[in-house]
Design a protein around this motif. Structure first.
Motif, mmCIF file in Angstrom:
data_model
loop_
_atom_site.group_PDB
_atom_site.id
_atom_site.type_symbol
_atom_site.label_atom_id
_atom_site.label_comp_id
_atom_site.label_asym_id
_atom_site.label_seq_id
_atom_site.Cartn_x
_atom_site.Cartn_y
_atom_site.Cartn_z
ATOM 1 N N THR A 114 -18.860 6.090 7.753
ATOM 2 C CA THR A 114 -19.807 5.278 6.763
ATOM 3 C C THR A 114 -20.489 6.443 5.859
ATOM 4 O O THR A 114 -20.535 7.532 6.106
ATOM 5 N N GLY A 115 -21.421 5.900 4.785
ATOM 6 C CA GLY A 115 -21.850 6.795 3.882
ATOM 7 C C GLY A 115 -21.466 6.220 2.330
ATOM 8 O O GLY A 115 -20.596 5.355 2.296
ATOM 9 N N ASP A 116 -22.508 6.610 1.566
ATOM 10 C CA ASP A 116 -22.591 5.974 0.262
ATOM 11 C C ASP A 116 -21.025 6.341 -0.421
ATOM 12 O O ASP A 116 -20.150 7.230 -0.054
ATOM 13 N N LEU A 117 -20.718 5.772 -1.471
ATOM 14 C CA LEU A 117 -19.697 6.126 -2.303
ATOM 15 C C LEU A 117 -19.714 7.695 -2.786
ATOM 16 O O LEU A 117 -21.099 8.057 -3.105
ATOM 17 N N GLY A 118 -18.588 8.455 -2.345
ATOM 18 C CA GLY A 118 -18.576 9.848 -2.770
ATOM 19 C C GLY A 118 -19.236 10.603 -1.716
ATOM 20 O O GLY A 118 -19.788 12.077 -1.921
ATOM 21 N N ALA A 119 -19.594 9.987 -0.592
ATOM 22 C CA ALA A 119 -20.291 10.834 0.478
ATOM 23 C C ALA A 119 -19.158 12.061 1.069
ATOM 24 O O ALA A 119 -19.607 12.948 1.219
ATOM 25 N N GLY A 120 -18.061 11.567 1.384
ATOM 26 C CA GLY A 120 -17.130 12.416 1.713
ATOM 27 C C GLY A 120 -16.238 11.790 2.874
ATOM 28 O O GLY A 120 -15.494 12.552 3.511
ATOM 29 N N LYS A 121 -16.439 10.520 2.936
ATOM 30 C CA LYS A 121 -15.489 9.812 3.946
ATOM 31 C C LYS A 121 -14.006 10.225 3.678
ATOM 32 O O LYS A 121 -13.419 10.487 4.827
ATOM 33 N N ASP A 151 -20.801 22.387 2.057
ATOM 34 C CA ASP A 151 -20.040 22.441 0.931
ATOM 35 C C ASP A 151 -18.817 21.682 1.480
ATOM 36 O O ASP A 151 -18.684 21.701 2.591
ATOM 37 N N PRO A 152 -17.762 21.489 0.438
ATOM 38 C CA PRO A 152 -16.380 20.704 0.717
ATOM 39 C C PRO A 152 -15.862 21.384 1.821
ATOM 40 O O PRO A 152 -15.065 20.524 2.795
ATOM 41 N N ASP A 153 -15.752 22.723 2.052
ATOM 42 C CA ASP A 153 -15.156 23.257 3.025
ATOM 43 C C ASP A 153 -15.630 22.815 4.466
ATOM 44 O O ASP A 153 -14.852 22.971 5.425
ATOM 45 N N ALA A 154 -16.888 22.842 4.710
ATOM 46 C CA ALA A 154 -17.411 22.334 5.818
ATOM 47 C C ALA A 154 -17.137 20.999 6.058
ATOM 48 O O ALA A 154 -16.726 20.863 7.427
ATOM 49 N N THR A 155 -16.905 20.038 5.087
ATOM 50 C CA THR A 155 -16.475 18.737 5.596
ATOM 51 C C THR A 155 -14.885 18.949 5.975
ATOM 52 O O THR A 155 -14.687 18.179 6.982
ATOM 53 N N ALA A 156 -14.365 19.849 5.610
ATOM 54 C CA ALA A 156 -12.882 19.852 5.608
ATOM 55 C C ALA A 156 -12.756 20.294 7.058
ATOM 56 O O ALA A 156 -11.868 20.063 7.763
#
Ligand SMILES: Nc1ncnc2c1ncn2[C@@H]1O[C@H](COP(=O)(O)OP(=O)(O)OP(=O)(O)O)[C@@H](O)[C@H]1O
Ligand SMILES: [Mg+2]
Length: 167
Positions: free
Chosen positions: A45-52, A21-26
């Protein structure tokens, strides 16, 4: 025929981290932000909206010590810079970069030398991306994301610590 140069990724430990989830990315971003030092380059790197940008934002907020700090996506400005107590951070999005000459114009060489650089769409730099860059590729995985991390020598010890802190 000379032996072909091995792909650099074969030489580096690659880490694979599921981000449900977004918390894990944060959390990953925050741990990374606290580990940054001058001269670091992180290639995202990563697609549009991947979370970069989400990962970069968490890194910058953690390093600023301000969880509410305004960290806009550099999609249109290409570069946003931040002054923390002991480090300048450049958050860069090269999606709209026209050519490699523009990268020089942006002052990236100086940033690579003196600041810590978080670079979205780093492929735009071709061979101008420093080889010492930590590479984080974010891919969609179900409702979450998966971060594939390739760490050059400069990062090997630090990245394991970062992953422990992000867990
Ligand atoms: N681990 C996750 N699981 C699910 N959603 C996530 C996760 N991490 C981030 N997200 C969501 O994915 C989106 C990521 O958007 P973000 O702007 O960071 O993408 P980006 O990779 O920077 O895209 P762009 O290439 O357009 O700059 C946000 O809506 C964020 O909440
Ligand atoms: Mg982005």
């Amino acid at each position: 025929m000379p032996p072909s140069e091995p792909d650099r990724t074969d030489l580096e430990p690659a880490f694979d981290l599921f981000l449900p989830d977004p918390d894990a990315t944060a959390r990953l971003g925050a741990a990374l932000g606290l580990a940054l030092t001058a001269g670091d380059v992180v290639a995202l790197t990563g697609d549009l909206g991947a979370g970069k940008s989400a990962l970069s934002r968490a890194a910058i907020r953690a390093r600023l010590g301000d969880p509410e700090a305004e960290v806009p996506s550099p999609t249109f400005t290409l570069v946003q810079t931040y002054e923390t107590d002991d480090l300048e951070i450049w958050h860069v999005d090269l999606y709209r970069l026209d050519g490699r000459a523009d990268a020089v114009e942006l002052g990236l060489d100086e940033a690579f030398a003196e600041a810590a650089s978080l670079i979205e769409w780093p492929d735009r730099l071709g061979p101008d991306l420093p080889r010492r860059a930590l590479r984080i590729d974010i891919v969609h995985d179900g409702d979450g994301r998966r971060a594939r991390i390739a760490a050059p020598a400069e990062w090997r010890n630090r990245i394991e610590e970062v992953l422990r802190d992000a867990a």
